[in-house]
Design a protein around this motif. Structure first.
Motif, PDB file in Angstrom:
ATOM      1  N   MET A  91       0.841  -1.186   0.000  1.00  0.00           N
ATOM      2  CA  MET A  91       0.000   0.000   0.000  1.00  0.00           C
ATOM      3  C   MET A  91       0.884   1.247   0.000  1.00  0.00           C
ATOM      4  N   LEU A  92       0.477   2.248  -0.736  1.00  0.00           N
ATOM      5  CA  LEU A  92       1.246   3.489  -0.848  1.00  0.00           C
ATOM      6  C   LEU A  92       0.532   4.583  -0.056  1.00  0.00           C
ATOM      7  N   GLY A  93       0.623   4.465   1.257  1.00  0.00           N
ATOM      8  CA  GLY A  93      -0.127   5.348   2.142  1.00  0.00           C
ATOM      9  C   GLY A  93      -1.510   4.788   2.388  1.00  0.00           C
ATOM     10  N   ARG A  94      -2.155   5.290   3.431  1.00  0.00           N
ATOM     11  CA  ARG A  94      -3.488   4.805   3.777  1.00  0.00           C
ATOM     12  C   ARG A  94      -4.459   5.096   2.639  1.00  0.00           C
ATOM     13  N   LYS A  95      -5.166   4.068   2.213  1.00  0.00           N
ATOM     14  CA  LYS A  95      -6.097   4.147   1.087  1.00  0.00           C
ATOM     15  C   LYS A  95      -5.411   4.656  -0.180  1.00  0.00           C
ATOM     16  N   SER A  96      -4.113   4.298  -0.322  1.00  0.00           N
ATOM     17  CA  SER A  96      -3.321   4.639  -1.524  1.00  0.00           C
ATOM     18  C   SER A  96      -3.215   6.141  -1.752  1.00  0.00           C
ATOM     19  N   ILE A  97      -3.187   6.918  -0.679  1.00  0.00           N
ATOM     20  CA  ILE A  97      -3.203   8.371  -0.815  1.00  0.00           C
ATOM     21  C   ILE A  97      -1.963   8.900  -1.527  1.00  0.00           C
ATOM     22  N   HIS A  98      -0.830   8.158  -1.438  1.00  0.00           N
ATOM     23  CA  HIS A  98       0.408   8.629  -2.059  1.00  0.00           C
ATOM     24  C   HIS A  98       0.730   7.876  -3.353  1.00  0.00           C
ATOM     25  N   ALA A  99      -0.240   7.187  -3.919  1.00  0.00           N
ATOM     26  CA  ALA A  99       0.027   6.368  -5.100  1.00  0.00           C
ATOM     27  C   ALA A  99       0.573   7.195  -6.267  1.00  0.00           C
ATOM     28  N   LYS A 100      -0.022   8.330  -6.543  1.00  0.00           N
ATOM     29  CA  LYS A 100       0.411   9.127  -7.692  1.00  0.00           C
ATOM     30  C   LYS A 100       1.865   9.564  -7.554  1.00  0.00           C
ATOM     31  N   GLU A 101       2.242  10.014  -6.339  1.00  0.00           N
ATOM     32  CA  GLU A 101       3.631  10.439  -6.124  1.00  0.00           C
ATOM     33  C   GLU A 101       4.595   9.267  -6.297  1.00  0.00           C
ATOM     34  N   CYS A 102       4.188   8.097  -5.789  1.00  0.00           N
ATOM     35  CA  CYS A 102       5.063   6.931  -5.885  1.00  0.00           C
ATOM     36  C   CYS A 102       5.217   6.454  -7.325  1.00  0.00           C
ATOM     37  N   PHE A 103       4.129   6.452  -8.085  1.00  0.00           N
ATOM     38  CA  PHE A 103       4.209   6.038  -9.482  1.00  0.00           C
ATOM     39  C   PHE A 103       5.046   7.026 -10.290  1.00  0.00           C
ATOM     40  N   ALA A 104       4.847   8.315 -10.026  1.00  0.00           N
ATOM     41  CA  ALA A 104       5.592   9.332 -10.775  1.00  0.00           C
ATOM     42  C   ALA A 104       7.060   9.360 -10.375  1.00  0.00           C
TER      43      ALA A 104
END
Length: 309
Positions: free
Chosen positions: A8-21
């Motif tokens: 998981m990239l933060g709770r409820k994927s809150i940081h997903a965009k930053e991690c993918f980018a």
């Protein structure tokens, strides 16, 4: 050997965009703001013993179980996951991005999830609907990290665009693949319907901030099925499903998990008990448990009927 993890990239994927980018996975680690590279030894327990007291100073209202979760997730992301391993991370749209870990731990002060591993995100993504039921359940487990390596063959097919195969039990301790498949669903049922079970009258699945994080709780010998706490908070309960495994294997594993919980998570006034749950009566387990009174044995029953509409 390549391993596979749902991260998981933060709770409820809150940081997903930053991690993918930015090409990384990471952990916030309870707001510890310093490089922890020197502390990332191969000894999971040593890592916990080093950081839990520090986290207790910063978060005195958190239990050792909650702090153990932070340590476990952070150690796995920063050390346990190896270069070349594959990670799956939900993108918030019902699919999982797939990435390959490309390097060792690095600390990025001031960044989101500052305790990081670099990842090369692949063009491929996997839709939840294309996964087998067992993989979908494992990938949906609560917690920051879930080891889904047992589904490596299925994941490689999905990454290549091939439909998911039938479930196959690859754990060498599994004797009965049919029971293994059935009891993977039992764990989800137990978590979802815990309050209606006999165990639910006395125990609650361990929760943090309202989320039942006691399912697949990480330990240094793998995730235990369910970690619960008595309603008076005086007893911690390790619940293991037999999952088609050999009787001696499940008894031994339960005892190891109980030892870990006693050593690493239990407060001074808490005791630890265990429960083994199986589809059928098991004389070998019953014999072993005659000498281990801290573990109870339960059978479960399945009821199915058709009602004409």
């Amino acid at each position: 050997m390549k391993h596979y993890y749902r991260v998981m990239l933060g709770r409820k994927s809150i940081h997903a965009k930053e991690c993918f980018a930015g090409g990384f996975i990471g952990s916030g680690f309870g707001d510890i703001q310093r490089d922890i590279a020197r502390d990332l030894t191969d000894d999971f327990r040593a890592f916990n013993r080093h950081f839990i007291p520090e986290l207790q100073q910063e978060w005195p209202d958190r239990s050792k179980i909650a702090l153990g979760l932070w340590c476990g997730f952070t150690w796995t992301i920063c050390k346990g996951v190896r270069t070349g391993d594959i990670v799956l991370s939900p993108d918030g749209t019902g699919s999982y991005r797939v990435g390959e870990v490309t390097g060792d731990y690095l600390y990025v002060p001031g960044g989101v999830l500052p305790h990081r591993r670099p990842v090369r995100w692949l063009p491929a993504s996997i839709a939840r609907a294309d996964m087998s039921d067992a993989l979908r359940n494992s990938a949906s487990s609560i917690g920051t990290v879930s080891d889904v390596s047992r589904y490596g063959a299925e994941l490689e097919q999905l990454i290549g665009g091939v439909a998911a195969p039938l479930l196959v039990a690859t754990d060498p301790a599994v004797e009965d693949a049919t029971s293994f498949a059935l009891e993977r669903h039992l764990q989800d049922f137990l978590v979802d319907n815990w309050a209606q079970t006999d165990l639910g009258r006395q125990y609650d699945i361990y929760a943090e901030d309202g989320e039942p994080v006691g399912s697949q709780y990480p330990t240094d010998t793998g995730p235990l099925d369910i970690l619960a706490v008595s309603k008076d908070k005086r007893t911690l309960l390790v619940v293991e499903l037999k999952k088609g495994r050999a009787s001696d294997a499940v008894v031994g594993q339960t005892l190891r998990y109980m030892g870990y919980v006693q050593d690493e998570l239990a407060e001074a006034d808490q005791t630890v008990r265990g429960v083994i749950i199986a589809l059928e009566d098991d004389q070998k387990i019953r014999r072993a448990l005659m000498m281990t009174p801290a573990i109870d044995f339960y059978r479960y029953q399945i009821s199915f009927k058709l009602v004409k509409g």
